[in-house]
Motif scaffolding. Structure first.
Motif, mmCIF file in Angstrom:
data_model
loop_
_atom_site.group_PDB
_atom_site.id
_atom_site.type_symbol
_atom_site.label_atom_id
_atom_site.label_comp_id
_atom_site.label_asym_id
_atom_site.label_seq_id
_atom_site.Cartn_x
_atom_site.Cartn_y
_atom_site.Cartn_z
ATOM 1 N N LYS A 123 -4.991 2.985 16.538
ATOM 2 C CA LYS A 123 -4.443 2.462 17.798
ATOM 3 C C LYS A 123 -5.370 1.112 17.985
ATOM 4 C CE LYS A 123 -1.917 6.063 19.676
ATOM 5 N NZ LYS A 123 -2.427 7.296 19.153
ATOM 6 N N LYS A 124 -6.700 1.644 17.678
ATOM 7 C CA LYS A 124 -8.020 0.775 18.406
ATOM 8 C C LYS A 124 -7.829 -0.473 17.327
ATOM 9 C CE LYS A 124 -11.027 4.279 19.706
ATOM 10 N NZ LYS A 124 -12.345 4.829 19.343
ATOM 11 N N THR A 125 -7.579 -0.463 16.232
ATOM 12 C CA THR A 125 -7.750 -1.418 15.345
ATOM 13 C C THR A 125 -6.425 -2.227 14.809
ATOM 14 O OG1 THR A 125 -7.166 0.195 13.563
ATOM 15 C CG2 THR A 125 -9.497 0.099 13.992
ATOM 16 N N SER A 126 -5.639 -2.079 15.761
ATOM 17 C CA SER A 126 -4.250 -2.669 15.308
ATOM 18 C C SER A 126 -4.246 -4.180 15.304
ATOM 19 C CB SER A 126 -2.992 -2.204 16.141
ATOM 20 O OG SER A 126 -3.486 -2.503 17.520
ATOM 21 N N ARG A 127 -5.409 -4.806 15.902
ATOM 22 C CA ARG A 127 -5.364 -6.313 16.105
ATOM 23 C C ARG A 127 -6.282 -6.786 14.868
ATOM 24 N NH1 ARG A 127 -6.882 -7.576 21.878
ATOM 25 N NH2 ARG A 127 -4.806 -6.631 22.801
ATOM 26 N N ILE A 128 -6.823 -5.932 14.063
ATOM 27 C CA ILE A 128 -7.753 -6.256 12.930
ATOM 28 C C ILE A 128 -6.714 -6.289 11.704
ATOM 29 C CG2 ILE A 128 -9.765 -5.774 11.454
ATOM 30 C CD1 ILE A 128 -10.582 -4.317 13.985
ATOM 31 N N PRO A 129 -6.473 -7.269 10.746
ATOM 32 C CA PRO A 129 -5.651 -7.258 9.699
ATOM 33 C C PRO A 129 -5.777 -6.036 8.980
ATOM 34 C CG PRO A 129 -6.906 -9.282 9.448
ATOM 35 C CD PRO A 129 -7.475 -8.551 10.934
ATOM 36 N N GLY A 130 -4.880 -5.581 8.185
ATOM 37 C CA GLY A 130 -4.814 -4.399 7.276
ATOM 38 C C GLY A 130 -3.457 -3.739 6.849
ATOM 39 N N THR A 131 -3.381 -2.981 5.878
ATOM 40 C CA THR A 131 -2.283 -2.735 5.419
ATOM 41 C C THR A 131 -1.762 -1.055 5.822
ATOM 42 O OG1 THR A 131 -2.761 -2.127 3.298
ATOM 43 C CG2 THR A 131 -1.801 -4.362 3.467
ATOM 44 N N GLY A 132 -3.108 -0.381 6.055
ATOM 45 C CA GLY A 132 -2.843 0.963 6.332
ATOM 46 C C GLY A 132 -2.846 1.750 4.962
ATOM 47 N N LEU A 133 -3.078 1.161 3.845
ATOM 48 C CA LEU A 133 -2.745 2.005 2.732
ATOM 49 C C LEU A 133 -4.298 2.512 2.077
ATOM 50 C CD1 LEU A 133 -0.268 -0.242 0.321
ATOM 51 C CD2 LEU A 133 -0.191 2.034 0.640
ATOM 52 N N GLY A 134 -5.155 1.878 2.440
ATOM 53 C CA GLY A 134 -6.629 2.264 1.748
ATOM 54 C C GLY A 134 -6.651 3.561 1.716
ATOM 55 N N LEU A 135 -6.950 4.378 2.755
ATOM 56 C CA LEU A 135 -7.177 5.670 2.721
ATOM 57 C C LEU A 135 -6.207 6.608 2.234
ATOM 58 C CD1 LEU A 135 -8.923 5.918 6.472
ATOM 59 C CD2 LEU A 135 -9.893 5.760 4.094
ATOM 60 N N ALA A 136 -5.022 6.366 2.494
ATOM 61 C CA ALA A 136 -3.905 7.141 1.602
ATOM 62 C C ALA A 136 -4.301 7.145 0.483
ATOM 63 C CB ALA A 136 -2.374 6.371 2.114
ATOM 64 N N ILE A 137 -4.642 6.024 -0.251
ATOM 65 C CA ILE A 137 -4.638 5.975 -1.697
ATOM 66 C C ILE A 137 -6.110 6.769 -2.084
ATOM 67 C CG2 ILE A 137 -5.595 4.540 -3.650
ATOM 68 C CD1 ILE A 137 -3.594 2.387 -2.238
#
Ligand code: ATP
Ligand code: MG
Length: 536
Positions: A478-492
């Motif tokens: 929630k805190k980082t929603s403004r910073i661009p990213g896909t949310g894939l990195g840690l899942a991988i």
């Protein structure tokens, strides 16, 4: 095309408990014994009256003969009671009405008394018998209703269609004593027969495919006990709700000499069973449709999320690269060597960012499709850390990165390219989610059977309830929603580490920032490290 297919009878419900509903069919002994009791009862009464006869008037004796009639009517119904009335009158006349031991009567008025006695006896017998029948019917209805209720609660608890049909058919057989099969069409309108093992063409199988198809298409009951095709062995009843026909319930006819009451009772049980089957099949089908719709919506949501974040993530570095390259081409002469080198660094940083995104996407695809193959080599983890840091050096800028290594670091059997991808993701997160001036610490600890690597930053930190979720695909804090990213990195990262037999976790650091901890086993099951080491 073959019109029928046979589904094997499953043994899953073998252990289910069934309560048998009392059958109304009576044996010959059960039918005739009450007449015997009536006979014995009247004889005993006659002997008793004969012994104490003088104490009673004739009227009292006649009234006493009504007693067996009443009791037998209540207990066994009209027949035995009427029989008791008949032999009662005969005995009374023979033993007590003058002249005794003769069937003649001295006074014609006695004949009137006999007639009244018989009328009273028959009337009371028929009333008592009716009462008894009502009680039996009420008990029977209550038993059927509670058996159906049991069945409905059983089938309500399951959403597996095979088990539901299994349960209904077994109940029909064990609880009500009806042999039944259910025919359900599939999407190609090919009928499946539950639960017999023989094919429809088998000589022992009396189901008529044409009748099943007709009943299914017309939604009407046919066969034994109905007006149409009544001499058929089976009763074919549509399994239907108001709006839909789901299949056909086929019941074996059984006894053809059943009376109207029994047929009515049977039809109402069968209708209740097929109604229950229809409601349950409709429920199971709706549940399946809802599940598919939910899955579709979920995958649509994922697709949109993926497209949104990827297009955004790709476009940003791409426009930076295009801008920088355009400036270099158009105004090369205007830039000093330092500015040119800065522009080139920007281009490299953008290209690296795109490279990371593409690697992550490919990694995700390989993980999801089960195609992730590890190419393990005996590796020095400190080398991998060095390569990973070099990959993100543009983002590091002037940051202070402290790497703490133990004096002795054993080699481990890992796929260095993939572990490098993990470290790049975790270190870029640390850089991305912390202040440019804050330091980052990387520490490797050797434990008994594994290496532990901590990456600590002094950034915006992580909420305790998100520590697990951030490893889910496309989850972004929630805190980082403004910073661009896909949310894939840690899942991988999680997928890669699990494939290595290791793990990754996150927790808020004691004062500020986040700590990521990675574990990797020192030796794998096959002792691959040892083999690799000798080869070095
Ligand atoms: P990308 O796929 O481009 O890496 P991302 O960084 O958003 O995008 P993840 O690396 O999977 O995706 O991280 C998931 C979320 O975990 C982030 O959105 C962020 O909220 C949180 N997170 C990860 N690392 C940190 C960190 N060092 N400090 C605070 N939050 C973090
Ligand atoms: Mg990330």
């Amino acid at each position: 095309m073959e019109k029928w297919r046979v589904i094997q009878w499953t043994k899953e419900f073998e252990t289910t408990r069934y309560r048998k509903v009392t059958s109304t069919k009576r044996t010959a002994w059960q039918q005739f014994a009450p007449y015997g009791y009536a006979f014995i009862f009247v004889i005993l009464l006659t002997i008793m009256l004969w012994i104490i006869g003088p104490a009673f008037t004739l009227v009292n004796s006649a009234l006493l003969y009504l007693l067996p009639v009443l009791l037998l009517a209540v207990r066994f119904g009209f027949g035995p009671a009427a029989f008791a009335a008949g032999i009662g009158v005969i005995s009374f006349d023979f033993f007590f009405v003058p002249p005794i031991f003769q069937y003649t009567v001295s006074d014609a008025r006695y004949l009137v008394s006999f007639a009244i006695f018989l009328i009273v006896a028959f009337l009371t017998a028929s009333l008592a018998a009716k009462l008894r029948q009502r009680v039996t019917e009420a008990n029977e209805k209550e038993e059927i209703a509670s058996a159906l209720y049991d069945l409905s609660t059983q089938v309500a608890a399951t959403s597996d269609l095979n088990r539901v049909l299994d349960s209904i058919i077994r109940h029909a057989k064990i609880t009500f004593g009806y042999e039944a099969v259910i025919c359900l069409p599939d999407q190609q309108n090919l009928f499946h027969v539950y639960p017999r093992n023989e094919t429809i063409d088998s000589p022992v199988n009396p189901i008529d495919p044409n009748l099943v198809t007709w009943v299914f298409e017309h939604g009407q009951t046919l066969g034994l006990g109905t007006k149409e095709k009544k001499d058929h062995d089976y009763l074919y009843m549509p399994i239907r709700t108001d709006s839909n026909v789901y299949g056909v319930f086929c019941f074996v006819g059984g006894n053809a000499t059943q009376d109207a009451e029994a047929t009515k009772r049977k039809m109402s049980i069968i209708s209740a069973l097929s109604g229950l089957a229809a409601v349950t099949i409709a429920r199971v089908q709706l549940e399946e449709e809802a599940k598919t719709a939910h899955l579709l919506a979920e995958s649509e949501k994922l697709r949109t999320a993926l497209l949104d974040s990827i297009s955004h993530e790709l476009r940003t570095p791409l426009s930076t690269i295009i801008g920088a390259v355009g400036s270099l081409i158009d105004h090369n002469a205007l830039f000093s060597p330092k500015e040119q080198s800065e522009l080139l660094s920007t281009i490299r940083e953008g290209a690296m960012r795109m490279n990371r995104l593409v690697s992550n996407l490919l990694g995700m695809v390989r993980l999801e499709s089960g195609m992730l193959r590890l190419h393990r080599h005996a590796t020095d983890l400190s080398d991998v850390i060095g390569v990973a840091l070099r990959q993100v050096e543009d983002s590091i800028g002037q940051r202070q990165i402290d790497v703490f290594l133990p004096t002795y670091l054993p080699l481990i059997a890992i796929d260095d390219v993939l572990i490098e991808q993990v470290l790049v993701n975790v270190i870029s997160n640390a850089l991305k989610y912390s202040d440019d001036a804050s330091p980052i610490m990387i520490q490797v600890i050797v434990l008994e059977s594994e290496l532990m690597l901590h990456v600590r930053d002094y950034g915006i930190g992580i909420a305790i309830d998100e520590c697990e979720r951030i490893f889910e695909k496309f989850y972004r804090g929630k805190k980082t929603s403004r910073i661009p990213g896909t949310g894939l990195g840690l899942a991988i990262c999680k997928g890669i580490l699990q494939a290595h037999g290791g793990s990754i976790s996150a927790r808020p650091a004691p004062d500020q920032g986040t700590i990521f901890s990675i574990t990797l086993p020192i030796t794998d099951d096959r002792g691959e490290v040892e083999v690799a080491r000798r080869g070095i």
